[in-house]
Structure formats: C-alpha cells, structure tokens
Design a protein around this motif. Structure first.
Motif, PDB file in Angstrom:
ATOM      1  N   UNK A 507       0.833  -1.203   0.000  1.00  0.00           N
ATOM      2  CA  UNK A 507       0.000   0.000   0.000  1.00  0.00           C
ATOM      3  C   UNK A 507       0.867   1.252   0.000  1.00  0.00           C
ATOM      4  N   UNK A 508       1.972   1.204   0.747  1.00  0.00           N
ATOM      5  CA  UNK A 508       2.867   2.351   0.776  1.00  0.00           C
ATOM      6  C   UNK A 508       3.533   2.595  -0.565  1.00  0.00           C
ATOM      7  N   UNK A 509       3.941   1.517  -1.237  1.00  0.00           N
ATOM      8  CA  UNK A 509       4.546   1.668  -2.562  1.00  0.00           C
ATOM      9  C   UNK A 509       3.540   2.214  -3.568  1.00  0.00           C
ATOM     10  N   UNK A 510       2.283   1.757  -3.463  1.00  0.00           N
ATOM     11  CA  UNK A 510       1.247   2.272  -4.364  1.00  0.00           C
ATOM     12  C   UNK A 510       0.981   3.745  -4.092  1.00  0.00           C
ATOM     13  N   UNK A 511       0.990   4.134  -2.809  1.00  0.00           N
ATOM     14  CA  UNK A 511       0.790   5.546  -2.478  1.00  0.00           C
ATOM     15  C   UNK A 511       1.897   6.407  -3.060  1.00  0.00           C
ATOM     16  N   UNK A 512       3.141   5.938  -2.980  1.00  0.00           N
ATOM     17  CA  UNK A 512       4.257   6.714  -3.510  1.00  0.00           C
ATOM     18  C   UNK A 512       4.110   6.900  -5.015  1.00  0.00           C
ATOM     19  N   UNK A 513       3.712   5.869  -5.710  1.00  0.00           N
ATOM     20  CA  UNK A 513       3.513   5.989  -7.161  1.00  0.00           C
ATOM     21  C   UNK A 513       2.418   6.991  -7.484  1.00  0.00           C
ATOM     22  N   UNK A 514       1.376   7.019  -6.640  1.00  0.00           N
ATOM     23  CA  UNK A 514       0.245   7.906  -6.922  1.00  0.00           C
ATOM     24  C   UNK A 514       0.601   9.380  -6.793  1.00  0.00           C
ATOM     25  N   UNK A 515       1.738   9.683  -6.163  1.00  0.00           N
ATOM     26  CA  UNK A 515       2.149  11.082  -6.015  1.00  0.00           C
ATOM     27  C   UNK A 515       2.701  11.662  -7.312  1.00  0.00           C
ATOM     28  N   UNK A 516       3.117  10.800  -8.237  1.00  0.00           N
ATOM     29  CA  UNK A 516       3.783  11.263  -9.458  1.00  0.00           C
ATOM     30  C   UNK A 516       2.899  10.912 -10.659  1.00  0.00           C
ATOM     31  N   UNK A 517       1.969  11.792 -10.917  1.00  0.00           N
ATOM     32  CA  UNK A 517       1.037  11.608 -12.028  1.00  0.00           C
ATOM     33  C   UNK A 517       1.283  12.691 -13.070  1.00  0.00           C
TER      34      UNK A 517
END
Length: 700
Positions: A507-517
C-alpha cells in the motif's frame, strides 16, 4: 446567636502573601460572626463589627458590588470580587472578597476578606515559607529538563514566598560543552533567570539575563563561589552597597542594594558547585535571619538537583545532536542539469538522526551519484554506523568506482564492522550520466527506485536482487543500466516512507507511485519533496525516513563535443585545433592556451600507452571538463620523474594546470579527465540546503 468565631472554611488561595478574615452574615445581611484576626486585617475589634450591616465593610462606591455578592450567596452561589475594604483608620484597603453560602446555624453565608500583608509583616511565618518552597516546588519547576525554563521556575517560586528579588547564576562551564569546569571564585558565571516582585525594570537592566561575567574580588558573590557556603548579609548599608558597586564598576548596583537584606544560596549537586541563587528583600521588609538561611539552603539543595539534571540533559543532548547532525551531509552537489531535493525525518523526537542517510555527489563528466541507505536499528548507535558507511561510500564515489563495485567494498566493510558488533544495512546506489541520459543502478537489499516520466507514467526499476550489506551468502551485487527520458524524476527512499505498523508495504509503494502523475510530476521539486512526507508527521510509530528526489535532464548538445582520434602522432596537433575551435565558439578564449596544453598531454599519454583508437571529449558546465577515452584498463598514476628521465612528466603538468583531475574505468577501457574553472562561474551551485538536513523535521 452572635459571637466571635474561629475561621471556618478555606479562604481563597493565591500566590501573594496575605491575611484572611472570615465573617458570618445572616439573612438580613447583618454580620453575626467575626474571626479573631479582625484587628490585624481591618483594624477593628471583632465585637465592633457584630450586628452591623455587611455593606459597612467596604467603601461607598463598592457597596453595590458587595450587595451583588450577598445576593448570589443567598441564592446558593459563590462569588468573588476585588473591593475596597474600609479600615478602622478610614483608609481604603484593596481586598479580595468572597461570599460563600451556608446552611443552618443561623448563618446565611460567610465572607472571606483577604488583604495583602504590609511589608513589615511579610516573611514572618517560617512554616508558610517552608511550605511554599518545599511542598510544590518540584512540580512547579522540576517537570522540565530545559535549563532556562527550570531556572525561571526557581525564581518564580522564590519570589514572592521567600524574597522580593531573585536571580539564578550557574557556571558557564556547565552550559558550554567546550569549556573547562572550574569551581573557584574566578570562574565564569552566566545569569540565566531574574525576577522581581514589582517587575521593576531596573533589576533586569542591572542584572541582565544571559550575562556572562566573572565577579570581582571582595564582593559577596565572589565569596559564595570561593567557599561554596551561603553568604548572609542581614543589612546591606548604603556604604556597603556603594563599595560593591565600585568594585564591580557597575553604579546602579549601589542604588539597588542599598538598605536591602540579602542571602546567596549555593547550589551543590554530586559534590559539584553549580552556581547560586541570589535572594534579596528590599527595604521595609523583614530581614533575613539564620532560620531563613536554613530554609533557603534546603530549597537550594533541591533546586540544585533539578538544575543538575537539566544541564546534564541539555549538554548531553547538544553533544549528541552535534555528533549526529555532522554525520549527515550539509550540502548536496549535482550537475547543473540535475535538480536534487531531499527530506529527512527521524523516527524519534529525542534522537534526531538514526541509521538512514542520503547523498548526492557531483562527479566529473556531468555525472552524479545518488545514494540512499538504511542501517538496521535506531538511535545514536545506528547513526554512528551510518556515519562510517556514508564516509566510506563518499570516498568510493569520488574514486569513481561503478555502483556495484562500490557496494561490494561496502559489504566487506560491514562484515568487518560486524565482527565488533552485528550490523547490516541496505543501500541503493545510482549514477546518472547527463551526457547520455543513462542511469546505472545497483542495490543491496534495498527497496526499488521509482522513475516517473514527464508524462506521468511511472514504474519501479527492476534491479538484480542482492542481500543487505554485511549479510553472508546470497547473490552477488550487480548493476543494471537504464536509459531515462529527459526530465524524468528519480526517487530513492528508505522503508520508513512506505511501511509502518498500520500499513502494508504494498500500500505504501502504491501511495508513492500515486504522487507522481501527469498532473503533479511537473510541479516544482520542493512541492514534490513535501508531498512525499505528507501524512507521516503525526505517525508516532514511524521508522526513520530518508528521501532523495532528482529531476534528470541531459546536457544540451551545444555544451558538449566529442571527436574520435586515430592512433597517430598527428592526433595531438588535431586535438589542439579541435579544442581551440570549440572554445572560441563558447567564448572561452582565456582558456584556450591551457586547454590545448592539457589536451596535448592527455592525448600523448593515451597514444603512448593505450592500444587502438582514442576519443576526445569537451564538456562545458559549471566547469570545463576535458576527457580522453582509450581502450586500456591500466590507470595512470602521478609520479615525479628524475632529471634524466625522458617520460613521466605529463600528468605532473596536468595536475599543476588543472583545477582537479582523475581517472575512471569504463567497460571498454578508461577515461582520463581534468577540470578547469570557468571565469565568472562558481564551480558549485549557489543554493545550499537549509541549515541542517533534519531541521524542524521539514515542517510542511
């Protein structure tokens, strides 16, 4: 029944010395009972007040307000007001009056009339002084480990219960970590708290907080430091005060200390003199006696323990933080085309650095080393190991070892350190080459780096797995090279960013990816850095966090040039011509002569010792870099040639003319490079990172 009564109920409690009279009134608001201390409070005999209206206790302009208090008491409510009470001699006396309802006994309620003691009667009751100083002193000033706050709490307890003016002075050597401790009278002192009962600015101006001084000989202040015993001055006459002021060369002291009573109470803890508390009673108040000194010394002994705990905590914390902060970089360097930001957040509020670290190191040839690591564990011990690894890795980066080779050396270092105390660490090491847009990455047990393209597409890089540094067995450390799109954002981080007790790492890795859109990746780097830590500040169970972000741009094509050269002595002349033409194009005529000479030496060296063709490169960034690539893996070394030697002087000339020079291996051979400063251009960026990496925990 109307009578003189003993006081009943509790009078209102306050910090100011006071005397309280308790009276009873009936339903007609007539006084029916009176405490025996009426004469001391209002100057009347108790029998004089019984049978009189309660409103006669106060001045005419205060009767209406007292009526309101009595009405509230009749309704079963307690009320308090500050009124002008009427003294027997006709003068008005400010009093705190409380009306309290009663049930039965023919009394409708009680009046508590509290007036301040006259100066001549202050500090009369030793039991009151002892209770005020001892009962709640530790709870008032002992709850803090801040030295200044503790000292302020001490003087606020001493004044007004023990004296009118007080100050706390401690040895400067106990505050400054680099000072040598000295307990003699000539020791340097610092005044850390001052207060006066009437807030007279003359005291704080004459005895300012923060002043560092040595007391002159012949003064009572010097005596208490020399003897470590209390100094009792029952009456400081005007001449005595003038003599102190003259020795001190501080004229206002003579006026302030005239006709006062003073006692200096040494604070001693663990057989060490910490300083003293200066207590002063001004003229008109009861003078200090031997019993007062005894009470004061009992209080000073308790205060010394609190001061000692506070100063030891402050000193040890300052020392630990200075050590820890020195372990993290105070600046980050990168090529002009690479923009770097970082965030560091410790897991503990008491220990502000742990085992996480980060680095951004500009390398020759428009390259940069980007590193994040994490030593297992927390606190100072992990921070010390981190400092060792960071220093070693910084050295390896400057030696220009490839990422995999550098991590292998670090692995061997961790195994050696583990013989003394078991340790292991994870680390990701990347080198970005702005001339080619390639990113070489190696990882030892670390989480995968994230690369976000300018269009918002992002992915975690697939790095060959390897065990953490210091762990025996497992796969070897390997590098992998990636070509990244110009303007991409590269993110490396420690596990504290994406994992905690309440969140799965996926979940943390997915959250980090979601910051860079696509909507956010183009935002300023500072905004992106803040976004990575959004929401983690309130997490009390987090691990240390280190994040390094880099926006990777390639060097402009018009700022670099590359020419292949044949294995021919004529290549030396050709190299000089190519360099001269390019520098003229870049308006760097002042560097032509030196650069031609450097090119001649490096090309000659390659022709002499390396087989096959060579390549000449010229890069203009903040510095001018000249590189010669050849197919030999043998690295040249600097040596001093003898007078009769025909060779061996080329690199000596290069080292004298260039700002710096070095070598590095490549898959096909090696590179020998040298840098020159460009006139009018600083070799380093003008944007240092804020004071220290963890300051204020990078508040949003």
């Amino acid at each position: 029944m109307r009578s003189v009564m003993a006081p009943r109920g509790d009078a209102p409690v306050g910090d100011s010395p006071s005397r309280t009279l308790v009276l009873g009134f009936d339903a007609d608001r007539t006084l029916v009972q009176c405490g025996p201390n009426c004469a001391a409070v209002l100057g009347h005999d108790p029998a004089e007040l019984i049978g009189r209206p309660a409103t006669e206790l106060v001045a005419d302009d205060a009767k209406a307000e007292l009526e309101g208090l009595l009405e509230a008491a009749a309704a079963g409510q307690e009320r308090t007001a500050v009124l002008a009470a009427r003294h027997a001699d006709g003068r008005g006396v400010d009093a705190v009056v409380t009306a309290q309802p009663m049930v039965g006994d023919g009394t409708a309620g009680l009046l508590f009339v509290r007036v301040a003691l006259p100066p001549s009667e202050r500090f009369q009751d030793p039991s009151l002084m002892r209770r005020a100083l001892m009962d709640d002193a530790l709870t008032r000033f002992g709850a803090s480990l801040d030295l200044d706050q503790t000292a302020r709490g001490i003087v606020e307890v001493v004044v007004p219960h023990y004296c009118n003016v007080s100050s706390v002075l401690i040895l400067e050597s106990l505050i400054a970590a680099d000072e040598v401790h000295e307990e003699t009278g000539s020791a340097v002192m610092r005044r850390i708290a001052v207060t006066s009962e009437d807030d007279d600015p003359a005291w704080t101006a004459t005895f300012p907080v923060g002043e560092v001084l040595v007391f002159p000989e012949g003064t009572p202040y010097r005596e208490v430091l020399d003897t470590a015993r209390p100094v009792h001055l029952p009456h400081v006459r005007r001449d005595d005060a003038g003599e102190i002021a003259e020795k001190w060369r501080r004229n206002p002291v003579g006026h302030l200390l005239s006709e006062v009573s003073m006692v200096l109470l040494p604070m001693i803890a663990r057989d060490t003199l910490l300083g003293f508390i200066a207590c002063t009673r001004v003229a008109g108040h009861r003078r200090f006696d031997a019993y007062d000194v005894e009470i004061g010394m009992e209080f000073a002994a308790r205060a010394a323990i609190v001061i000692d705990n506070a100063r030891r905590f402050s000193r040890e914390r300052a020392t630990a933080l200075a050590l820890q902060r020195s372990l993290l970089p105070n600046r980050l360097s990168a090529p002009a085309t690479v923009e770097v930001r970082h965030r560091y957040l410790p897991g503990s509020k008491l220990v502000e650095v742990g085992g996480d670290w980060y680095e951004s190191i500009a390398l020759p040839g428009a390259r940069v080393a980007l590193i994040v690591g994490d030593v297992a564990g927390h606190g100072v011990r992990a921070a010390v190991t981190m400092g060792r690894l960071r220093t070693a890795l910084h050295t390896l980066a400057n030696l220009e070892l490839p990422p995999a080779d550098a991590l292998h050396v670090m692995h061997e270092l961790m195994i050696e350190l583990g013989e003394q105390e078991p340790h292991f660490a994870t680390c990701v090491y990347a080198v970005y080459d702005a001339t080619t847009g390639t990113l070489e990455v190696a990882s030892a047990g670390h989480l995968p780096p994230l690369v976000a393209a300018p269009d918002g597409t992002n992915a975690y890089l697939d790095i060959p797995p390897a065990p953490p540094l210091g762990v025996f067995g497992g796969a070897t450390i390997e590098s992998r090279e990636f070509t990244v799109e110009d303007g991409s954002v590269f993110v490396i981080y420690t596990d504290g960013l994406v994992e905690n007790r309440g969140r799965d790492i996926d979940d943390g890795l997915a959250r980090l990816r979601s910051l860079f859109t696509a909507e956010t990746v183009g935002r300023p780097m500072e905004d992106l850095a803040k976004a990575t830590l959004a929401g983690v500040y309130a997490d009390q169970h987090r691990d240390d966090i280190a994040v390094l972000l880099a926006r990777l741009h390639r060097m402009p094509a018009d700022r670099m040039a590359s020419w292949p050269l044949p294995t021919d002595p004529a290549s030396v002349r050709r190299a000089r011509g190519l360099v001269s033409s390019k520098l003229a194009e870049w308006d760097l005529d002042d560097l032509v002569y030196t650069t031609e000479l450097l090119a001649s030496e490096l090309v000659t060296n390659a022709l002499r010792y390396a087989p096959g063709g060579i390549e000449l490169r010229l890069l203009l960034e903040r510095t001018l870099t000249l590189e010669v690539l050849d197919r030999s893996a043998a690295l040249p070394r600097l040596r001093h040639a003898l007078d009769d030697d025909e060779n061996g002087r080329g690199l000596l000339v290069v080292s004298q003319l260039a700002h710096r020079w070095g070598t590095r291996r490549t898959p096909a051979g090696k590179v020998v490079w040298c840098e020159q400063l460009v006139p009018g251009v600083a070799p380093e960026p003008d944007e240092p990172i804020p004071n220290w990496p963890g300051e204020n925990h990078h508040r949003e």
